[in-house]
Design an enzyme around this catalytic site. Sequence first.
Site, PDB file in Angstrom:
ATOM      1  CE  LYS A 113      -8.350  42.580 -59.466  1.00 27.59           C
ATOM      2  NZ  LYS A 113      -9.283  43.064 -59.063  1.00 27.59           N
TER       3      LYS A 113
HETATM    4  C1  PLP Z   1     -10.014  43.720 -58.181  1.00 26.08           C
HETATM    5  C2  PLP Z   1     -11.002  43.014 -59.156  1.00 26.08           C
HETATM    6  C3  PLP Z   1     -12.331  44.367 -58.793  1.00 26.08           C
HETATM    7  C4  PLP Z   1     -11.783  45.948 -58.379  1.00 26.08           C
HETATM    8  O1  PLP Z   1     -11.346  46.586 -58.171  1.00 26.08           O
HETATM    9  P1  PLP Z   1     -10.916  47.366 -57.032  1.00 26.08           P
HETATM   10  O2  PLP Z   1      -9.324  48.304 -56.886  1.00 26.08           O
HETATM   11  O3  PLP Z   1     -10.291  46.133 -56.056  1.00 26.08           O
HETATM   12  O4  PLP Z   1     -12.146  48.137 -56.064  1.00 26.08           O
HETATM   13  C5  PLP Z   1     -13.463  44.546 -59.962  1.00 26.08           C
HETATM   14  N1  PLP Z   1     -13.851  43.381 -60.724  1.00 26.08           N
HETATM   15  C6  PLP Z   1     -12.990  42.081 -60.399  1.00 26.08           C
HETATM   16  C7  PLP Z   1     -13.228  40.806 -61.421  1.00 26.08           C
HETATM   17  C8  PLP Z   1     -11.518  42.414 -59.790  1.00 26.08           C
HETATM   18  O5  PLP Z   1     -11.082  40.854 -59.758  1.00 26.08           O
END
Ligand code: PLP
Length: 403
Positions: free
Chosen positions: A177
């Site tokens: 992310k």
């Molecule tokens: C990564 C992601 C999540 C969840 O985040 P985590 O930290 O992995 O729980 C939710 N929505 C989208 C669109 C994502 O790419």
Amino acid sequence: MLTCNSLMPGAFLSALLTAPFLRPDGLEARLSRLVEAQIGEAWQIRWFDAGRSALGALLDAYRIGPGDDVIVPAYTCVVVPNQIAARGARIVFCDVQESTLSYDWEALSRAMTPATRAVIVPHNFGMVSRVPDAVRARYPGVRFLDDAAHGLGSLDNRGRWLGTGHDGAFFSFEYSKNLTGGVGGLALLPASMSFAGMPVERVSRFGQWRLAVTLAGHLLSIRTALAGRAWMALARRTGLIYRSGDDEVRDGAVHAPKRLATLSAALILPQLRRLAAIREAKAVLADRYRNALADLPGVTVWEAGPDVHWVRYPFRLAAARGDKMAMARRLADASGLPVGIWFDDPIHPRGSFRHGYMPGDCPEGERLAAEVFNLPVNIALAGDGGLDDKLGRLRTAIGELAW
Ligand SMILES: *Cc1c(COP(=O)(O)O)cnc(C)c1O
């Protein structure tokens, strides 16, 4: 897959060495002050071990449960509907549109009924999507919750943080992310609301070790692919990879929420301080990608100002049929760029639990899942002298595809 978009090896080492001596509560308070400086005091700020846990906390704050419908985009990650199903609410998938990679607003209007309690609003790749006032006005009791997992620090057209335009938001600091905590999540809720309770436990010491080992492998892979691969293979064999449970992906099981790991907090802090500079460097990179691909026949790219904090940069290949993974590998081999496949299914990843989604329910979501690829938006690439060459090879490879 190129991860650790905003994490430099020096910052990683420094967090690794200092985290054992830092108090997690103090770290969280410092993180919260940095966020508050951006979004003001109208929002409550809470930190979690993952974005999915932060989403769960939002759903609980609004008391979403049995008898409630929650609308989810048919172009999302399985851990999102998992949180909703776990609360006994019904999931309603709604189709998306190409221009924003967010909802088709007409489709959303049609999907909303008196049973709708909440709508998860996507902001895919970091592009800010705002629910039209007319849609909000139809059912004033519906809560719009931003899935801001792709766009920490993206700004809307009035310069406000993504996640502060609706009724709540969650962010993710997972490996791939915008900012890198290894794992981690953040939830925003209007100050007038209250969180229904917080998890007590933090990510364990062993969990943090696995996190550190995994992050080291990812960082190594960016610089020396071979060493990175060897490290990750060893880590896998010794059970030291920190990742989502298979049951979450395969069976739709819900994740047990925890509080943010101390190591993650120590990693996120310096990145949050440098957020504006990080976003700027990535906007320049995204612009290079856009310019390299915009004029190719059969290719769609997305335009956005310098205010988008891209998580990856998407491009659509109109005639990408068949095995998406194989196509990504072909383009990656030709160009030397790690071409990504987010999302490869309306409920990513392909093969994950479908929560009642039936093929054909959301045709545009399915087409986008088949045809949208992406390029890495990573600060380590900003200074890659060979990038123009790689993009030239990517252009050639795309040009050679039969349309
Ligand atoms: C990564 C992601 C999540 C969840 O985040 P985590 O930290 O992995 O729980 C939710 N929505 C989208 C669109 C994502 O790419």
